[in-house]
Structures are given as C-alpha cells and as structure tokens.
Design a protein around this motif. Sequence first.
Motif, mmCIF file in Angstrom:
data_model
loop_
_atom_site.group_PDB
_atom_site.id
_atom_site.type_symbol
_atom_site.label_atom_id
_atom_site.label_comp_id
_atom_site.label_asym_id
_atom_site.label_seq_id
_atom_site.Cartn_x
_atom_site.Cartn_y
_atom_site.Cartn_z
ATOM 1 N N ASN A 60 51.492 33.212 113.234
ATOM 2 C CA ASN A 60 50.606 32.419 114.071
ATOM 3 C C ASN A 60 51.406 31.741 115.168
ATOM 4 O O ASN A 60 52.522 31.281 114.946
ATOM 5 N N ASP A 61 50.821 31.654 116.335
ATOM 6 C CA ASP A 61 51.479 31.019 117.468
ATOM 7 C C ASP A 61 51.273 29.512 117.367
ATOM 8 O O ASP A 61 50.194 28.998 117.653
ATOM 9 N N GLN A 167 46.887 28.253 110.278
ATOM 10 C CA GLN A 167 45.750 28.972 110.834
ATOM 11 C C GLN A 167 44.712 28.006 111.387
ATOM 12 O O GLN A 167 44.169 28.220 112.476
ATOM 13 N N ALA A 170 46.075 26.158 114.588
ATOM 14 C CA ALA A 170 46.076 27.069 115.736
ATOM 15 C C ALA A 170 44.662 27.386 116.194
ATOM 16 O O ALA A 170 44.402 27.509 117.399
ATOM 17 N N LYS A 171 43.721 27.514 115.255
ATOM 18 C CA LYS A 171 42.334 27.803 115.608
ATOM 19 C C LYS A 171 41.718 26.666 116.404
ATOM 20 O O LYS A 171 41.032 26.890 117.418
ATOM 21 N N ARG A 173 43.258 24.505 118.177
ATOM 22 C CA ARG A 173 43.908 24.477 119.489
ATOM 23 C C ARG A 173 43.280 25.495 120.436
ATOM 24 O O ARG A 173 43.007 25.188 121.612
ATOM 25 N N ARG A 174 43.043 26.716 119.961
ATOM 26 C CA ARG A 174 42.450 27.752 120.808
ATOM 27 C C ARG A 174 41.026 27.385 121.217
ATOM 28 O O ARG A 174 40.627 27.581 122.370
ATOM 29 N N MET A 175 40.251 26.864 120.282
ATOM 30 C CA MET A 175 38.859 26.533 120.577
ATOM 31 C C MET A 175 38.755 25.390 121.587
ATOM 32 O O MET A 175 37.897 25.422 122.472
ATOM 33 N N GLU A 177 41.123 24.510 123.759
ATOM 34 C CA GLU A 177 41.682 24.916 125.050
ATOM 35 C C GLU A 177 40.635 25.606 125.913
ATOM 36 O O GLU A 177 40.670 25.500 127.148
ATOM 37 N N ALA A 178 39.712 26.315 125.283
ATOM 38 C CA ALA A 178 38.668 27.001 126.046
ATOM 39 C C ALA A 178 37.757 26.012 126.759
ATOM 40 O O ALA A 178 37.169 26.335 127.791
ATOM 41 N N PRO A 182 42.335 20.434 125.326
ATOM 42 C CA PRO A 182 42.979 20.854 124.071
ATOM 43 C C PRO A 182 43.185 19.687 123.113
ATOM 44 O O PRO A 182 43.628 18.612 123.502
#
Length: 328
Positions: A60-61, A167, A170-171, A173-175, A177-178, A182
């Motif tokens: 995972n990033d 997980q 990271a999830k 963070r991605r959600m 950021e959209a 963030p």
Amino acid sequence: MASITTHEDMTMSDIAHAHRPHHEYTYRMPTPPRIVVPPPTITTEVPELHVSGVDPAEQNDINFLKEMDLESIVANNTLLDWSYERRRKAQMILPWLYLGPLNAAKDREWLKSEGITMVLAIRSQNKTMVGTMQIAKETCGHVESVEAATYFELIGQLSYTTRLINQHVAKVRRMTEATGNPQLGKVLVFCESGNEKSAAVVAAYLMETLDDFDFIKSMQVCQAQRFCVNFDDNVKNVLRNHWDILIARRSVAHSKSELMNSMALTNGLQQIVQQPSRQHQLHAPQHPSLKVKRSVEDMDDDMDMSDGGDLTDALRFAGRDVTPFMDS
C-alpha cells in the motif's frame, strides 16, 4: 600398614568438599531468558520515529504518512502526568493510531471528537463485544475484528492487522483527496482492558511500519504513551518471534530485489552488445534480384512426401517401368 579408605567410608561432607559445582543449582523448569524493557523515565531517550512508506504485506502507498511530524509524539514525562483514571480512556500512539480499552470504543462523543474512522476489536471469541462494535459502527461506519483466544493464536494475525490499518488509512486518504480536502484516517485498536492483546497488535504495527523499529522500541513507545500496558513474558516472546519473522521476510524481499536488479542489468548489457550487430544487419547491402540456389532439403519441404519415398530415388526411376510382374 596404612588403612585404605573406601567410598563407603567417606562421609557426605568429604564428598561436598571434593567436588564444587560450576553453576548454582536450580529446581525450576527451564525457561527462555527474560526480556527486559526499560520503563519510560524522564531521562529515557525517546526512539526516533520514521515511517518506511510502504506496507510490506500489501504494498500500500503510505508515503503520505512521511509528511507527519513524529518528533514530538512520544511523551517524555509519562510518570509525572499519568493518573489511574486515564486507563479507562484511549491514548494516541501515532497521529492515525489509538490504543484504548472497551469503554473508549463505546464513547460516542470521544469517537466523534477525535475523528476516529475505524475501530479494530481484538477479542477472544466472535460473539463477544457485539454491543460495543455496534455502537462503534454506528458512529464511525467501519469496524473490523480479530479473534484470538491466546497470544500464540494472535501471532499469526499480526501482519493481517497491520494490513487492515494501512488499507483503511490509505483508503481514507484517496477518498478525501478526490474532494480536494485530504484527511487522515484514524484507527482505534482496543481489547477488553486495552493493556494486553490490543497493545501487542499496536506494538507489532510499529515494528512493521516504522524504519529500524524492533520489539523493544515498540514496547517502549506503547508504554510511554499508555503507561498501564502490560507486556508479560508471553507477550514479549511473541513480539520477539514476530520481529524475527519480519527480519527474515525483509531479507528474502531484499534478495529478490537484488536478483531482479542484476537480471535487469544483465539484460540491458546484452541489448547494448547486440544492438551494433543488428544495426550492421540493417545497413548491409541488399540484392533482391539475386536468388540463392535451393538445396535438396528445401525441395523436401515443398514436395508432398506422404508415400515415404526419397526424392533422389523417385528421380532415378522416373520414366521406367519397374513393375516386377505382369498379367498374362
């Protein structure tokens, strides 16, 4: 005539003085050496915290966690500030990771005020803590659980709990950021007391996520943030075994990485060596009008040889009647 002293004539005191033991006698069962974890004090040097940036279990990033300032996270005066009432509340271990008891997972106001986005329950059976998990799900929206009756059952799931936490973080963070804003996901790890199995899970997470962070440093940080954690000999040995597993896993990953790099380098050198010969072939003069004479083998490939005969024999007997008998 001098008398000869036999073994029966020697007293026990004489035998005791004749032989001396090399080691002190003990009557307890053999046990592994004890693991000493220095308790947090005012003069204790705080370990440095640096996020590795990659989850070894799932790749995972989590590089964005490197942006967090972790220098002032670990408390330096736990002995002075700690009070008995604080054991009923959860404490922050990392900005995205909390450790606490069952009561903290049921506190709706605290979950909302701290921005907890996921609750991870460490329980003995799958039918326990049902009410607490329902409250946490209604408040946070995301609840996970791990069942382990003993610490030895828990050791096989420590990497799994680390993967769950990374997980989720990271999830989130991605959600976020959209949306252009963030945010950092926050996970509460709890057991019934918040001092035993959940503390072991958090310590294992620190070992896997932070750079050069062994089991001693992990237990020190957990104890500095939540002074009431209880790392007994069983937990210490479990964490030490988990650290050995992590070292072996990282060693294998490093060997594979070196092998892949060496193979890529070898393939690159081969391409460089072969490139001039290919260019020579491309720039070689071409003579399309000149035809190379065909060989017998080329003719064999073009002709139908289903009858099994040889081409040279067929040409030798061409135009000749070789029938052995004729009808009268």
